[in-house]
Design a protein around this motif. Structure first.
Motif, PDB file in Angstrom:
ATOM      1  N   GLU A   9      37.740  34.209  34.126  1.00 21.97           N
ATOM      2  CA  GLU A   9      37.542  35.092  35.204  1.00 21.97           C
ATOM      3  C   GLU A   9      36.276  35.494  35.505  1.00 21.97           C
ATOM      4  OE1 GLU A   9      41.813  35.667  33.599  1.00 21.97           O
ATOM      5  OE2 GLU A   9      39.659  34.998  32.990  1.00 21.97           O
TER       6      GLU A   9
ATOM      7  N   ILE B 284      33.076  35.154  38.615  1.00 18.87           N
ATOM      8  CA  ILE B 284      32.283  36.247  39.275  1.00 18.87           C
ATOM      9  C   ILE B 284      30.802  35.905  38.980  1.00 18.87           C
ATOM     10  CG2 ILE B 284      31.885  38.663  38.911  1.00 18.87           C
ATOM     11  CD1 ILE B 284      34.580  39.193  38.213  1.00 18.87           C
TER      12      ILE B 284
ATOM     13  N   GLU C 121      39.804  35.448  44.660  1.00 19.95           N
ATOM     14  CA  GLU C 121      38.854  34.566  44.312  1.00 19.95           C
ATOM     15  C   GLU C 121      38.747  33.197  45.146  1.00 19.95           C
ATOM     16  OE1 GLU C 121      40.375  33.670  40.424  1.00 19.95           O
ATOM     17  OE2 GLU C 121      39.368  35.659  39.402  1.00 19.95           O
TER      18      GLU C 121
ATOM     19  N   ARG D  62      35.394  31.736  47.115  1.00 21.71           N
ATOM     20  CA  ARG D  62      35.051  30.501  46.752  1.00 21.71           C
ATOM     21  C   ARG D  62      34.701  29.640  47.844  1.00 21.71           C
ATOM     22  NH1 ARG D  62      39.219  30.278  42.520  1.00 21.71           N
ATOM     23  NH2 ARG D  62      38.265  30.676  40.491  1.00 21.71           N
TER      24      ARG D  62
END
Length: 484
Positions: free
Chosen positions: A26, A30, A303, A307
């Motif tokens: 995770e 980032i 997320e 992306r």
């Protein structure tokens, strides 16, 4: 020690239990997104301990040193606000500090990361920053992206703290039966806030116990025991096998497990959870599995959105060069027995410089947007389109109907790429030259792209030669080119 402001900050940091831990996907995601979104060489997520600057995640080529980052991040923690240094060599606060220059830091932008303290206060525990050996600036969109990534990092820190607290509460509740009611109430509140539920499974009897949080995560009424039997039917078969294997391995080895899986809740909505489990040991024997389920659907979707944003060219709306390289590399990396036929088409726009020089960059942007739209048209049958340079585009083609006649494909594509653009009384018709290559058994990415580029250059030479022959027969060229 913890009565001081610094002591309370360190207490909040230590409660996270993140110092000196292995890399985690995770946090790595980032910093990787930070480098892509902001276009800087390095992104670092660090925690500021007493007397040291500990890096939890880092994404760069290794050219940026750490001592200079420590100076800037320590200052950021003290100031507790976003810091942007466009050129350290020209900044009176830092240009005399040789350590920044030695570490190759000219540009720096950092945001403090906060975690809740035991007394309810919010304490700065670390930083998320980007750095680059070249001076630079951040526009408002980039500043907003860095701040949103910091919020995502803080949510991970908060969720981690809540998960640890919930797991501690679950274990404590089992050991202290006389205080069960009070602890159940506290735990239920923590579950609701953190979207977490606890469970206990006894292999010998097949008995499963759920907290209210698990029922809530699955969209079921609390205490519906009949629903437990049908729970795993909501998970895809391969993920059920994954859960079973993880549970059996944990009972056999005594090691905890942690996996992420997708399922469909009682309302028919697709969700994603993190499952954490560990053996419950009595007299050195595992008698049960206990653990947590955490609903991470919102974080996972965020997320995924980040992306997708990082992979898109903002002007044309199609993929950018980084996404193109990744998709092409993955396709070529397939084993030969599974590899589908593939064609690569590279496109170079003709007369694009003339559009910019004559009609202006706004007209040039209109051409690029038009090309982006035409590379997504239905006749291309889902071919993967990307902008790989200023006026360069590429298509990864795998549809059998298009692969059957590459020459016809090139002819139609070049026809579709004729984009007339007008400003005032001047109209210029841009076009595109296409070069293609078909993937062979022995191609790698570099050879595949080189083969398509070679064909592109040959096509441009043929087009220039034909144009010169036409010009000799038709007189001097006209300054104004009519739209086709």
């Amino acid at each position: 020690m913890f009565d001081t402001e610094e002591g309370r900050r360190l207490a909040a940091l230590y409660a996270l239990d993140l110092l000196d831990t292995p890399p985690e996907a995770e946090f790595d995601a980032i910093v990787t997104l930070a480098t892509h979104l902001l276009g800087k060489q390095a992104a670092v997520l660090s925690l500021i301990d007493q007397g040291r600057h500990w890096i939890k995640a880092r994404s760069d080529t290794g050219a940026i040193g750490t001592s200079g980052l420590r100076i800037l991040c320590d200052d950021l923690i003290q100031g507790q606000e976003m810091t942007i240094i466009e050129d350290a060599a020209a900044d009176p606060r830092f240009y005399t500090d040789a350590r920044l220059m030695a570490d190759g830091i000219r540009f720096y932008a950092g945001v403090p990361l906060y975690a809740p303290g035991a007394d309810g206060s919010i304490q700065p525990v670390g930083t998320l920053c980007v750095a680059d050996p070249n001076p630079g600036r951040l526009d408002q969109d980039s500043i907003g992206a860095l701040q949103r990534l910091a919020i995502l990092a803080q949510s991970l820190l908060t969720a981690r703290l809540a998960a640890r607290s919930a797991l501690d509460l679950a274990t404590l509740a089992k050991r202290q039966a006389t205080d069960l009611l009070r602890k159940d109430q506290t735990f239920s509140q923590a579950e609701t806030m953190a979207k977490i539920g606890s469970w206990r499974y006894v292999p010998a009897t097949g008995d499963i116990q759920w907290s209210e949080g698990v029922f809530q995560i699955h969209g079921l009424p609390p205490g519906d025991r009949a629903a437990i039997d049908g729970l795993l039917a909501r998970y895809p078969r391969n993920l059920r096998r994954l859960l079973y294997r993880a549970a059996r391995a944990s009972l056999r080895t005594g090691e905890p497990f942690e996996i992420e899986v997708d399922f469909v809740d009682a309302e028919g909505d697709r969700r994603r959870i993190r499952a954490i489990g560990a053996p419950e040991i009595t007299l050195d024997n595992p008698v049960a599995l206990i653990g947590l389920l955490q609903d991470i659907t919102d974080r996972h979707r965020m997320e995924e959105r980040l992306r997708r944003t990082a992979d898109r060219d903002d002007l044309t709306g199609i993929a950018n060069r980084a996404a193109f390289d990744r998709v092409l590399g993955a396709a070529i990396a397939q084993p030969l027995c599974n590899r589908a036929p593939l064609m690569l088409a590279v496109v170079d726009l003709d007369c694009f410089k003339e559009v910019n020089d004559t009609l202006g960059h706004r007209a040039g942007d209109d051409v690029l947007r038009a090309v982006g739209r035409r590379l997504r048209e239905p006749w291309l049958r889902g071919s993967y389109a990307a902008r790989i340079g200023g006026d360069e585009f590429a298509l990864i083609v795998d549809h059998p109907g298009l692969l059957a006649d590459p020459a016809a494909f090139v002819q139609r594509l070049e026809h579709e790429l004729c984009v007339p653009v007008t400003a005032g009384k001047i109209t210029i018709a841009t076009s595109g030259t296409v070069g293609t290559a078909t993937l062979t058994d022995h191609d790698n990415v570099r050879d595949f792209v080189h083969a398509a580029d070679t064909e592109l250059y040959a096509a441009k030479r043929r087009r220039i030669g034909n144009r010169r022959r036409t010009d000799r027969h038709s007189g001097p060229p006209r300054r104004q080119v009519a739209a086709e």
